[in-house]
Write an enzyme that holds these catalytic residues in place. Structure first.
Site, short mmCIF file in Angstrom:
data_model
loop_
_atom_site.label_atom_id
_atom_site.label_comp_id
_atom_site.label_asym_id
_atom_site.label_seq_id
_atom_site.Cartn_x
_atom_site.Cartn_y
_atom_site.Cartn_z
N GLU A 7 -0.75 -5.57 -21.94
CA GLU A 7 -0.15 -5.45 -20.70
C GLU A 7 -0.66 -6.64 -19.34
O GLU A 7 -1.64 -7.29 -20.78
CB GLU A 7 -0.97 -3.67 -20.35
N ARG A 49 -8.50 -5.15 -10.23
CA ARG A 49 -8.70 -5.05 -11.85
C ARG A 49 -7.77 -5.09 -12.52
O ARG A 49 -6.18 -5.56 -12.70
CB ARG A 49 -8.11 -3.20 -10.98
N ARG A 106 -1.41 -9.23 -11.72
CA ARG A 106 -1.10 -8.25 -11.06
C ARG A 106 -1.30 -8.82 -8.91
O ARG A 106 0.06 -8.43 -9.40
CB ARG A 106 -1.67 -6.86 -10.67
N HIS A 147 -1.91 0.27 -5.12
CA HIS A 147 -1.98 1.01 -6.56
C HIS A 147 -3.02 1.08 -6.76
O HIS A 147 -3.23 2.65 -6.65
CB HIS A 147 -1.13 0.51 -6.99
N HIS A 195 0.75 -2.92 -7.18
CA HIS A 195 1.04 -2.44 -8.05
C HIS A 195 2.53 -3.70 -8.45
O HIS A 195 3.20 -3.58 -7.05
CB HIS A 195 1.67 -1.27 -8.52
#
Length: 532
Positions: A127, A399, A302, A364, A255
């Site tokens: 990811e 994050r 992100r 998000h 997000h």
């Protein structure tokens, strides 16, 4: 499904060793660890079904260990994604204990059905922001698999009392609520909470030696969000009123990819789609992330990807960009790896094995929250916070993907361990010291008025305190939110209490907490971006 309510239906109060507010992975693990040691637990959720949490809707996965991984490599990935603002001590706790607890609790104890390869090794995916494949997943519905397994395990404990459809109205703090006037001179502490039974309208006193906030995030104060309907910041607002310290509240992670179609609900398109090879494109198929991050491209952190999409939409004057899986992943793999996303998109006429997926950024994850130490303790005695409502320092200014479930697991277990060591030394709160809830008006609030105010908050936050912030936008947000809070607070004290009214009151306070933090932080860092 899962644990059933065991509260006597006409009881006006409850007493337990520990009150846990929230049923996601953080609250659930805390309750499970406590119950395993014989501690009596009241577990509260405002949802009709206990599985309705942000955890349940988490698609991607949970950080474990890669084949050639190391603790130091994970630490550096987290700190890099957090724009250098993470607390290294907290990150090292997560990287040291987290992967082990995934194996011990999620795999060995809860038997979460993580995907495996043909030779029965765990399937690991990549990811954004990770330098190695280390994410355990259960197709594209990892959170649902974890939540179901957790509730199934909790169901075995008679010392757990689950209260669905119970809304925490306010924390019980002797300095604010005690009938002993001398309590005002004592250090701030928490002895439970007032709980609204949504089915009867009764507000009960729930007294506990320790209270744990596990209320999740606050995405529902934004116009577009991947969060479930109850994620409106209740825990943050209650802790603020109780006097707890909050930090890093300007850091709201958007997000990059939520589904976009006029009239359709906003839902998450997991980052694992890009980890598997999918790319962000325009309608003509042209890619663009190489312009913004030549090294990581579509797998950049992100905040970088979300702002890049935002900029492309503005420059081209288009309402969305697209995610292209069909050109980069075999159609058979797409349907096997992403069955949940495939089914959701198909409901709106998009076959992800053949069509481009229209996407836009959406609110998000809340990277700030109630300040806690390495054991989940807040600045209010006997009050703990775990999961997204808390700020451990792990996430810094942004994050890293799939660390949220891991943080809930680690700090849920740690909070339980600390509570167990202190519980015997604490006296049970006295019911006679805590006044019953005093109702205000008898009139049921007009739902149209409540919805209008909440819609106003969502638009203010989306337009003025969103992906890109300016001084003028923040000033306007502060003016409008302060006026709204005055009107909402006056309304709150004049009508009958409902879950929606409690949520509205909390939402406007949380919106102000975020906006004030964004105003005070003049530096652009991570997911707090100011163009001026």
């Amino acid at each position: 499904m899962g644990v059933q309510s065991r509260r006597p239906p006409e009881s006006e109060y409850l007493q337990a060793d520990v009150l846990v507010i929230g049923c996601g992975i953080a609250g659930g693990i805390t309750a499970l660890e406590l119950a395993s040691k014989g501690v009596s637990v009241v577990l509260v959720t405002l949802a009709v079904s206990p599985e309705q949490t942000n955890t349940f809707y988490a698609q991607g996965g949970v950080v474990a260990t890669g084949v050639e991984d190391s603790r130091n490599l994970l630490v550096e990935d987290i700190i890099r994604a957090g724009a250098g603002l993470s607390d290294r001590k907290a990150v090292e706790i997560l990287a040291t204990e987290g992967p082990r607890l995934v194996e011990e609790i999620l795999v060995d104890r809860l038997h979460v059905p993580f995907d495996r390869t043909d030779n029965q090794e765990f399937s690991r995916v990549l990811e954004a922001g990770h330098s190695i494949k280390r994410i355990f997943h259960s197709a594209d519905a990892t959170g649902a698999a974890i939540e179901k397994a957790l509730l199934r395990e909790l169901n075995a404990f008679p010392n757990v009392t689950l209260l669905p459809q119970h809304t925490a109205v306010d924390l019980l703090t002797p300095a604010h609520h005690s009938l002993r006037h001398q309590a005002v001179y004592e250090p701030l502490s928490c002895v439970g909470a007032y709980l609204l039974d949504q089915t009867t309208g009764m507000v009960i006193r729930c007294l506990a030696k320790s209270t744990v906030l596990a209320t999740g995030g606050l995405g529902q104060i934004y116009l577009r969000t991947t969060n479930f309907s109850g994620a409106r910041g209740d825990g943050l607002a209650m802790s603020y009123r109780a006097g707890a310290r909050t930090i890093n509240c300007e850091f709201i992670q958007f997000h990059p990819t939520s589904f976009f179609q006029e009239g359709a609900p906003c839902f998450l398109i997991s980052e694992t789609t890009r980890g598997a090879g999918g790319k962000l494109v325009h309608a003509d198929g042209s890619t663009f992330m190489e312009k913004y991050d030549p090294q990581w491209k579509d797998l950049a952190p992100r905040d970088v990807v979300a702002r890049s999409i935002h900029k492309e939409m503005l420059e081209r004057n288009v309402p969305n960009v697209y995610l292209d899986l069909r050109s980069y992943i075999p159609a058979s793999d797409i349907k096997i790896k992403f069955p949940t996303i495939s089914a959701q998109c198909l409901n709106f006429g998009i076959d992800i094995s053949k069509d481009l997926i229209p996407v836009v950024p959406a609110a998000h994850y809340f990277c700030g929250g109630v300040w806690v130490d390495e054991w989940g303790r807040t600045t209010v005695q006997s009050l703990y916070a775990v999961g997204e409502v808390s700020c451990t320092g792990v996430h810094g200014a942004n994050r890293l993907a799939s660390t949220s479930l891991l943080e809930g697991l680690v700090w849920g277990k740690r909070a339980a361990e600390n509570i167990i060591t202190t519980l015997e030394k604490k006296a049970a709160p006295l019911l006679e010291d805590v006044p019953p809830w005093k109702g205000t008006g008898s009139e049921t609030p007009d739902p149209a008025l409540l919805q209008q105010d909440l819609t106003s908050i969502k638009h203010i936050m989306w337009n003025y305190v969103g992906l890109v912030r300016t001084s003028r936008r923040l000033q306007r947000a502060l003016r409008e939110l302060r006026h709204l809070e005055y009107e909402i607070e006056r309304f709150y004290r004049a009508v009958k209490l409902t879950d929606t009214l409690v949520g509205l009151r909390n939402a406007v306070r949380v919106a102000l907490i975020i906006t004030i933090a964004a105003w005070e932080d003049k530096e652009s860092i991570g997911c707090h971006y100011r163009v001026d």
